[in-house]
Scaffold this active site. Structure first.
Site, mmCIF file in Angstrom:
data_model
loop_
_atom_site.group_PDB
_atom_site.id
_atom_site.type_symbol
_atom_site.label_atom_id
_atom_site.label_comp_id
_atom_site.label_asym_id
_atom_site.label_seq_id
_atom_site.Cartn_x
_atom_site.Cartn_y
_atom_site.Cartn_z
ATOM 1 N N ASP A 1 0.858 -1.179 0.000
ATOM 2 C CA ASP A 1 0.000 0.000 0.000
ATOM 3 C C ASP A 1 0.896 1.232 0.000
ATOM 4 O O ASP A 1 1.821 1.342 0.809
ATOM 5 C CB ASP A 1 -0.905 0.001 1.233
ATOM 6 C CG ASP A 1 -1.884 1.171 1.230
ATOM 7 O OD1 ASP A 1 -2.469 1.444 0.169
ATOM 8 O OD2 ASP A 1 -2.053 1.811 2.287
ATOM 9 N N GLU B 1 -1.340 -0.805 -5.966
ATOM 10 C CA GLU B 1 -2.512 -0.124 -6.492
ATOM 11 C C GLU B 1 -2.171 0.677 -7.742
ATOM 12 O O GLU B 1 -1.069 1.195 -7.868
ATOM 13 C CB GLU B 1 -3.083 0.838 -5.447
ATOM 14 C CG GLU B 1 -3.783 0.170 -4.288
ATOM 15 C CD GLU B 1 -4.314 1.198 -3.296
ATOM 16 O OE1 GLU B 1 -5.546 1.393 -3.259
ATOM 17 O OE2 GLU B 1 -3.498 1.785 -2.574
ATOM 18 N N CYS C 1 -12.774 -5.504 13.170
ATOM 19 C CA CYS C 1 -13.879 -6.038 12.369
ATOM 20 C C CYS C 1 -14.947 -6.600 13.318
ATOM 21 O O CYS C 1 -14.653 -7.512 14.119
ATOM 22 C CB CYS C 1 -13.377 -7.123 11.429
ATOM 23 S SG CYS C 1 -14.698 -7.914 10.466
ATOM 24 N N ASP D 1 -3.239 0.364 7.005
ATOM 25 C CA ASP D 1 -2.351 0.223 5.851
ATOM 26 C C ASP D 1 -1.966 -1.237 5.602
ATOM 27 O O ASP D 1 -1.931 -1.684 4.451
ATOM 28 C CB ASP D 1 -1.090 1.065 6.067
ATOM 29 C CG ASP D 1 -1.401 2.550 6.171
ATOM 30 O OD1 ASP D 1 -2.329 3.002 5.463
ATOM 31 O OD2 ASP D 1 -0.736 3.259 6.947
#
Length: 381
Positions: free
Chosen positions: A188, A282, A356, A366
């Site tokens: 990332d 990305e 979560c 990240d």
């Protein structure tokens, strides 16, 4: 083992006469480019058709008869200038959405260069400290090493904004693949840390521009004040020695920052390619991110585009795999353990850690994004 095309850039140390001739050749190539482009535009306005490639090349002969100074420089370089324009026009006609129409060249552009095709008699490598160029003869260089076996295509001579001269030798040579490590990683891209890996590896962001920001601002203000004062006095800036010295000082600062960043990105990209067999990142819209005035300076400073380019071609050279994930993939908002999408929890850049609610996994924003990038890249590989 595979054959690749690469460029070897070496510093030139021409004599005063050779430096004058290099500058003259650059100017003549720029003149031929602009004149040929102007003829193309004029022909289209009159006949609705552009001259053919052969016509553009043959028009160089009457142009040299009309402007005698063109005969003083390398003829092959002038022909190459027309070929480069032909390639630019071909690219424009093939893909107008990606390539723009060729533009006129200015003597004020930061990069000034000319290219000459390889010729065993007139342009070749003499030894590790000298190269031979048409019209220039034997030119002294900084020491450089060439591969054992290679094929030369062309040599590009460049003058930087600081007045330094370089030669980029385009060659084809064999590259040996790097040993396999059986390691895979997603990364990332960040502003605080330059790269965050799916395995928890972090590479600290170098702050080259920030390190020289105050000094650069001071020198730029001084240059701006000098320019304003001279323009009010209606003086020619090119003839004002103190102004040119200050301009050269600012250019040297920019060049130093650029060289530091380039050196860092080369070393980091090599390290990543050596450590991992599969690298995923990305596909960010970096130019679009620069439109954000709050992030523009930081995004420009990290030089993501340059780093991604280096990683991409080095993976191709050394038989490693490189994949890019779609920029619209929500890597930060998906739990890498259970795959649940949580837009309501990770709804801001200020959220750096989260849990979560479905699987109770604690995530670093990240690292979680890097894991999702790797999972997505492997799924489409």
């Amino acid at each position: 083992m595979s054959k690749v095309k690469k460029s070897i850039r070496v510093r030139l140390y021409p004599t005063r006469e050779q430096g004058i001739l290099i500058d003259k050749t650059i100017g003549c190539c720029r003149f031929v480019h602009n004149q040929t482009l102007a003829d193309c535009k004029q022909s289209y306005e009159q006949t609705q058709h552009f001259p053919s490639k052969n016509e553009r090349i043959t028009n160089l002969v009457p142009l040299k008869d009309e402007f005698k100074f063109l005969k003083e420089v390398d003829a092959k370089a002038l022909q190459q200038s027309v070929r480069n324009l032909n390639s630019a026009l071909d690219n424009f006609f093939k893909n107008r959405s990606h390539f723009g129409f060729p533009k006129f060249k200015s003597k004020h552009n930061l990069r000034q260069s000319y290219r000459t095709p390889y010729n065993q008699r007139n342009s070749h490598i003499v030894d590790s400290k000298h190269i031979k160029l048409p019209k220039l003869g034997r030119v002294k260089t900084k020491r450089f090493d060439m591969p054992d076996e290679y094929k030369i295509f062309n040599i590009t001579v460049e003058r930087t904004s600081t007045g330094k001269y370089y030669a980029s030798i385009c060659i084809e040579t064999e590259v040996h693949p790097l040993p396999k490590t059986e390691k895979q990683a997603g990364f990332d891209l960040g502003l605080k840390d330059l790269l965050i890996g799916s395995d928890g590896t972090r590479y600290e962001r170098p702050k080259f521009a920030y390190a020289y920001k105050d000094k650069l601002s001071k020198e730029q203000r001084k240059l701006s004040k000098m320019r304003t004062k001279l323009e009010r006095a209606k003086l020619n800036l090119d003839e004002c020695k103190n102004y040119q010295k200050q301009k050269h000082k600012v250019a040297k600062l920019y060049e130093h920052i650029s060289n530091c960043a380039k050196d860092f990105n080369h070393k980091l990209s090599r390290k990543l390619v050596e450590e991992y067999d599969f690298i995923a990142m990305e596909d960010l819209n970096i130019e679009g991110m620069k439109q954000n005035r709050k992030l523009a300076y930081s995004v420009s400073d990290v030089r993501w585009s340059q780093l991604l380019t280096f990683i991409k071609y080095k993976c191709q050279w050394y038989d490693k795999e490189f994949k890019q994930v779609n920029r619209f993939y929500a890597s930060s908002k998906i739990c890498s353990e259970c795959g649940t999408y949580h837009n309501d929890i990770v709804n801001s850049l200020s959220v750096r850690e989260w849990v979560c609610p479905d699987c109770d996994t604690h995530h670093d924003r990240d690292v979680n994004a890097a894991k999702n990038i790797l999972i997505q890249a492997l799924s489409v590989a």
